[in-house]
Design an enzyme around this catalytic site. Structure first.
Site, PDB file in Angstrom:
ATOM      1  N   GLU A  52       0.858  -1.196   0.000  1.00  0.00           N
ATOM      2  CA  GLU A  52       0.000   0.000   0.000  1.00  0.00           C
ATOM      3  C   GLU A  52       0.887   1.237   0.000  1.00  0.00           C
ATOM      4  O   GLU A  52       1.772   1.371   0.845  1.00  0.00           O
ATOM      5  CB  GLU A  52      -0.929   0.038   1.225  1.00  0.00           C
ATOM      6  CG  GLU A  52      -1.812   1.299   1.156  1.00  0.00           C
ATOM      7  CD  GLU A  52      -2.771   1.486   2.317  1.00  0.00           C
ATOM      8  OE1 GLU A  52      -2.790   0.654   3.247  1.00  0.00           O
ATOM      9  OE2 GLU A  52      -3.497   2.506   2.280  1.00  0.00           O
ATOM     10  N   GLU A  66       4.792   5.090   3.586  1.00  0.00           N
ATOM     11  CA  GLU A  66       4.320   6.474   3.769  1.00  0.00           C
ATOM     12  C   GLU A  66       5.520   7.344   4.139  1.00  0.00           C
ATOM     13  O   GLU A  66       6.519   6.846   4.674  1.00  0.00           O
ATOM     14  CB  GLU A  66       3.243   6.486   4.881  1.00  0.00           C
ATOM     15  CG  GLU A  66       2.580   7.794   5.243  1.00  0.00           C
ATOM     16  CD  GLU A  66       2.027   8.590   4.064  1.00  0.00           C
ATOM     17  OE1 GLU A  66       2.756   9.500   3.629  1.00  0.00           O
ATOM     18  OE2 GLU A  66       0.914   8.346   3.601  1.00  0.00           O
ATOM     19  N   ASP A 123      10.093   7.101   0.671  1.00  0.00           N
ATOM     20  CA  ASP A 123       9.534   7.267  -0.673  1.00  0.00           C
ATOM     21  C   ASP A 123       9.253   5.906  -1.320  1.00  0.00           C
ATOM     22  O   ASP A 123      10.152   5.071  -1.452  1.00  0.00           O
ATOM     23  CB  ASP A 123      10.556   8.054  -1.501  1.00  0.00           C
ATOM     24  CG  ASP A 123      10.008   8.487  -2.841  1.00  0.00           C
ATOM     25  OD1 ASP A 123       9.015   7.894  -3.316  1.00  0.00           O
ATOM     26  OD2 ASP A 123      10.585   9.427  -3.423  1.00  0.00           O
ATOM     27  N   ASP A 178      -2.059  11.949  -3.923  1.00  0.00           N
ATOM     28  CA  ASP A 178      -2.108  13.407  -4.091  1.00  0.00           C
ATOM     29  C   ASP A 178      -2.387  13.725  -5.561  1.00  0.00           C
ATOM     30  O   ASP A 178      -1.674  13.249  -6.441  1.00  0.00           O
ATOM     31  CB  ASP A 178      -0.764  14.019  -3.669  1.00  0.00           C
ATOM     32  CG  ASP A 178      -0.475  13.755  -2.198  1.00  0.00           C
ATOM     33  OD1 ASP A 178      -1.202  14.286  -1.353  1.00  0.00           O
ATOM     34  OD2 ASP A 178       0.457  12.981  -1.907  1.00  0.00           O
ATOM     35  N   LYS A 195      -2.614  21.126 -10.757  1.00  0.00           N
ATOM     36  CA  LYS A 195      -2.108  22.086 -11.754  1.00  0.00           C
ATOM     37  C   LYS A 195      -1.311  21.371 -12.828  1.00  0.00           C
ATOM     38  O   LYS A 195      -0.502  20.489 -12.511  1.00  0.00           O
ATOM     39  CB  LYS A 195      -1.190  23.116 -11.068  1.00  0.00           C
ATOM     40  CG  LYS A 195      -1.931  24.079 -10.194  1.00  0.00           C
ATOM     41  CD  LYS A 195      -1.004  25.130  -9.645  1.00  0.00           C
ATOM     42  CE  LYS A 195      -1.748  26.005  -8.670  1.00  0.00           C
ATOM     43  NZ  LYS A 195      -0.863  26.685  -7.735  1.00  0.00           N
ATOM     44  N   ASP A 210     -10.654  10.842  -5.935  1.00  0.00           N
ATOM     45  CA  ASP A 210     -11.863  11.672  -6.020  1.00  0.00           C
ATOM     46  C   ASP A 210     -11.611  12.844  -6.961  1.00  0.00           C
ATOM     47  O   ASP A 210     -12.396  13.773  -7.010  1.00  0.00           O
ATOM     48  CB  ASP A 210     -12.257  12.187  -4.624  1.00  0.00           C
ATOM     49  CG  ASP A 210     -11.202  13.093  -4.027  1.00  0.00           C
ATOM     50  OD1 ASP A 210      -9.995  12.767  -4.129  1.00  0.00           O
ATOM     51  OD2 ASP A 210     -11.556  14.149  -3.446  1.00  0.00           O
ATOM     52  N   THR A 263     -11.723   5.854   3.315  1.00  0.00           N
ATOM     53  CA  THR A 263     -10.515   6.437   3.911  1.00  0.00           C
ATOM     54  C   THR A 263     -10.775   7.893   4.335  1.00  0.00           C
ATOM     55  O   THR A 263     -11.777   8.491   3.959  1.00  0.00           O
ATOM     56  CB  THR A 263      -9.314   6.428   2.936  1.00  0.00           C
ATOM     57  OG1 THR A 263      -9.517   7.458   1.967  1.00  0.00           O
ATOM     58  CG2 THR A 263      -9.148   5.088   2.244  1.00  0.00           C
ATOM     59  N   PHE A 295      -9.200  10.639   3.383  1.00  0.00           N
ATOM     60  CA  PHE A 295      -9.250  11.574   2.256  1.00  0.00           C
ATOM     61  C   PHE A 295     -10.489  11.346   1.390  1.00  0.00           C
ATOM     62  O   PHE A 295     -10.970  12.275   0.741  1.00  0.00           O
ATOM     63  CB  PHE A 295      -7.959  11.509   1.426  1.00  0.00           C
ATOM     64  CG  PHE A 295      -6.898  12.423   1.969  1.00  0.00           C
ATOM     65  CD1 PHE A 295      -6.138  12.049   3.069  1.00  0.00           C
ATOM     66  CD2 PHE A 295      -6.678  13.676   1.424  1.00  0.00           C
ATOM     67  CE1 PHE A 295      -5.178  12.898   3.605  1.00  0.00           C
ATOM     68  CE2 PHE A 295      -5.729  14.536   1.945  1.00  0.00           C
ATOM     69  CZ  PHE A 295      -4.975  14.148   3.041  1.00  0.00           C
ATOM     70  N   GLU A 296     -11.001  10.140   1.407  1.00  0.00           N
ATOM     71  CA  GLU A 296     -12.250   9.886   0.681  1.00  0.00           C
ATOM     72  C   GLU A 296     -13.380  10.694   1.318  1.00  0.00           C
ATOM     73  O   GLU A 296     -14.188  11.313   0.626  1.00  0.00           O
ATOM     74  CB  GLU A 296     -12.566   8.391   0.733  1.00  0.00           C
ATOM     75  CG  GLU A 296     -13.834   8.014   0.014  1.00  0.00           C
ATOM     76  CD  GLU A 296     -13.959   6.501  -0.112  1.00  0.00           C
ATOM     77  OE1 GLU A 296     -13.222   5.766   0.570  1.00  0.00           O
ATOM     78  OE2 GLU A 296     -14.800   6.057  -0.911  1.00  0.00           O
TER      79      GLU A 296
HETATM   80  C1  SAM Z   1      -3.963  12.458  -0.166  1.00  0.00           C
HETATM   81  S1  SAM Z   1      -3.125  11.449   0.966  1.00  0.00           S
HETATM   82  C2  SAM Z   1      -4.165   9.984   1.073  1.00  0.00           C
HETATM   83  C3  SAM Z   1      -3.957   9.221   2.346  1.00  0.00           C
HETATM   84  C4  SAM Z   1      -4.843   7.975   2.543  1.00  0.00           C
HETATM   85  N1  SAM Z   1      -4.564   6.963   1.538  1.00  0.00           N
HETATM   86  C5  SAM Z   1      -6.304   8.325   2.535  1.00  0.00           C
HETATM   87  O1  SAM Z   1      -6.983   8.002   1.546  1.00  0.00           O
HETATM   88  O2  SAM Z   1      -6.770   8.928   3.519  1.00  0.00           O
HETATM   89  C6  SAM Z   1      -1.772  10.828  -0.006  1.00  0.00           C
HETATM   90  C7  SAM Z   1      -0.652  10.283   0.841  1.00  0.00           C
HETATM   91  O3  SAM Z   1       0.339   9.706  -0.001  1.00  0.00           O
HETATM   92  C8  SAM Z   1       1.607   9.958   0.567  1.00  0.00           C
HETATM   93  N2  SAM Z   1       2.611   9.850  -0.515  1.00  0.00           N
HETATM   94  C9  SAM Z   1       2.657  10.558  -1.656  1.00  0.00           C
HETATM   95  N3  SAM Z   1       3.696  10.184  -2.415  1.00  0.00           N
HETATM   96  C10 SAM Z   1       4.329   9.203  -1.720  1.00  0.00           C
HETATM   97  C11 SAM Z   1       5.485   8.427  -1.977  1.00  0.00           C
HETATM   98  N4  SAM Z   1       6.208   8.584  -3.100  1.00  0.00           N
HETATM   99  N5  SAM Z   1       5.869   7.519  -1.066  1.00  0.00           N
HETATM  100  C12 SAM Z   1       5.155   7.359   0.089  1.00  0.00           C
HETATM  101  N6  SAM Z   1       4.036   8.062   0.378  1.00  0.00           N
HETATM  102  C13 SAM Z   1       3.636   8.971  -0.509  1.00  0.00           C
HETATM  103  C14 SAM Z   1       1.484  11.348   1.159  1.00  0.00           C
HETATM  104  O4  SAM Z   1       2.420  11.578   2.185  1.00  0.00           O
HETATM  105  C15 SAM Z   1       0.052  11.336   1.674  1.00  0.00           C
HETATM  106  O5  SAM Z   1      -0.023  10.957   3.029  1.00  0.00           O
END
Ligand code: SAM
Length: 225
Positions: free
Chosen positions: A58, A83, A110, A133, A137, A169, A204, A206-207
């Site tokens: 994940e 994460e 990462d 994310d 833009k 979304d 989730t 963010f959902e």
């Molecule tokens: C918009 S949040 C969504 C979190 C969760 N999945 C939810 O739906 O509530 C996106 C998450 O992806 C993580 N993220 C983005 N790019 C990443 C990467 N390359 N490696 C690890 N985490 C990453 C960000 O830190 C952030 O917490």
């Protein structure tokens, strides 16, 4: 002298400090229930999951609520949750300890490093990316996680028949992912578009934010050919 190429990242370090309990978890529990992402260092899969049958990655679990629910509902499956957001990592580690979960381990860092240098080819049965994310833009589209290059790299780590399950979304990102996935020969889209909602996926954090803004939720299910 050539200038070193700057890595384009799919995340920014979000504001928000860890609570004392999350900080303790990062210091004390990460070595026990996970590790840091480190270029070229293979994940200790055999010691984490000696009897694993299927392994799911994940990416971007946020605060990890859905990760815990899924791991609890699928004890037959092993999960690696990656994460960069420290409060979320601390929270998930605390939950793993509290719930004594044996089938989920955490990697701080990462996902690009994890996928490209810490996992063997064809080692995964699935990949979950929930509400990545969106980078809305146009000038930031290059930072979107689910682009053809990375989808191709994920496909290399998937065993044949393995899946990538992405949910977003952001309408524009959803169509963009479909288009990018279409460029990866080793991935097929059995629904030929968005897939129907999958019953076992919990809602989730963010959902919920997206739904509050009246966004539609789009699901994408891809399979390794
Ligand atoms: C918009 S949040 C969504 C979190 C969760 N999945 C939810 O739906 O509530 C996106 C998450 O992806 C993580 N993220 C983005 N790019 C990443 C990467 N390359 N490696 C690890 N985490 C990453 C960000 O830190 C952030 O917490």
């Amino acid at each position: 002298m050539e200038k070193a190429e700057k890595k384009i990242r799919s995340y920014i370090t979000r504001a928000g400090r860890e609570s004392p309990s999350q900080k303790r978890a990062l210091e004390e529990l990460l070595p026990e229930y996970g590790c840091m992402a480190e270029e070229g260092v293979p994940l200790p899969l055999d010691s984490w999951f000696p009897e694993r049958s299927s392994l799911v990655l994940e990416i971007g679990f946020g605060m990890g609520e859905a990760s815990v629910e899924i791991a609890k509902s699928r004890p037959d499956c092993s999960f690696i949750a990656v994460e960069v957001h420290k409060p979320g990592i601390g929270r998930l580690l605390n939950e793993i300890e509290r719930e004594k979960l044996q089938n989920i381990r955490v990697v701080q860092g990462d996902a690009d490093i994890v996928v490209n240098s810490m996992l063997p080819p064809e080692s995964l049965s699935g990949v979950h990316v929930f509400f990545a994310d969106p980078w809305p833009k146009k000038k930031h589209h290059k930072r979107r996680l689910l682009q053809a290059r990375f989808l191709g790299e994920l496909a290399c780590r998937l065993a044949p028949g393995g899946y990538i399950y992405a949910v977003t979304d952001w309408e524009d990102y959803a169509y963009w992912i479909l288009e990018e996935a279409g460029k990866v020969e080793s991935l097929k889209n059995p629904s030929r578009g968005f897939s129907p909602p999958i019953a076992w996926r919990p809602r989730t954090r963010f959902e919920k934010k997206g739904l509050d803004k009246q966004h539609s939720i789009r699901e994408i299910w891809l399979e390794k050919v």
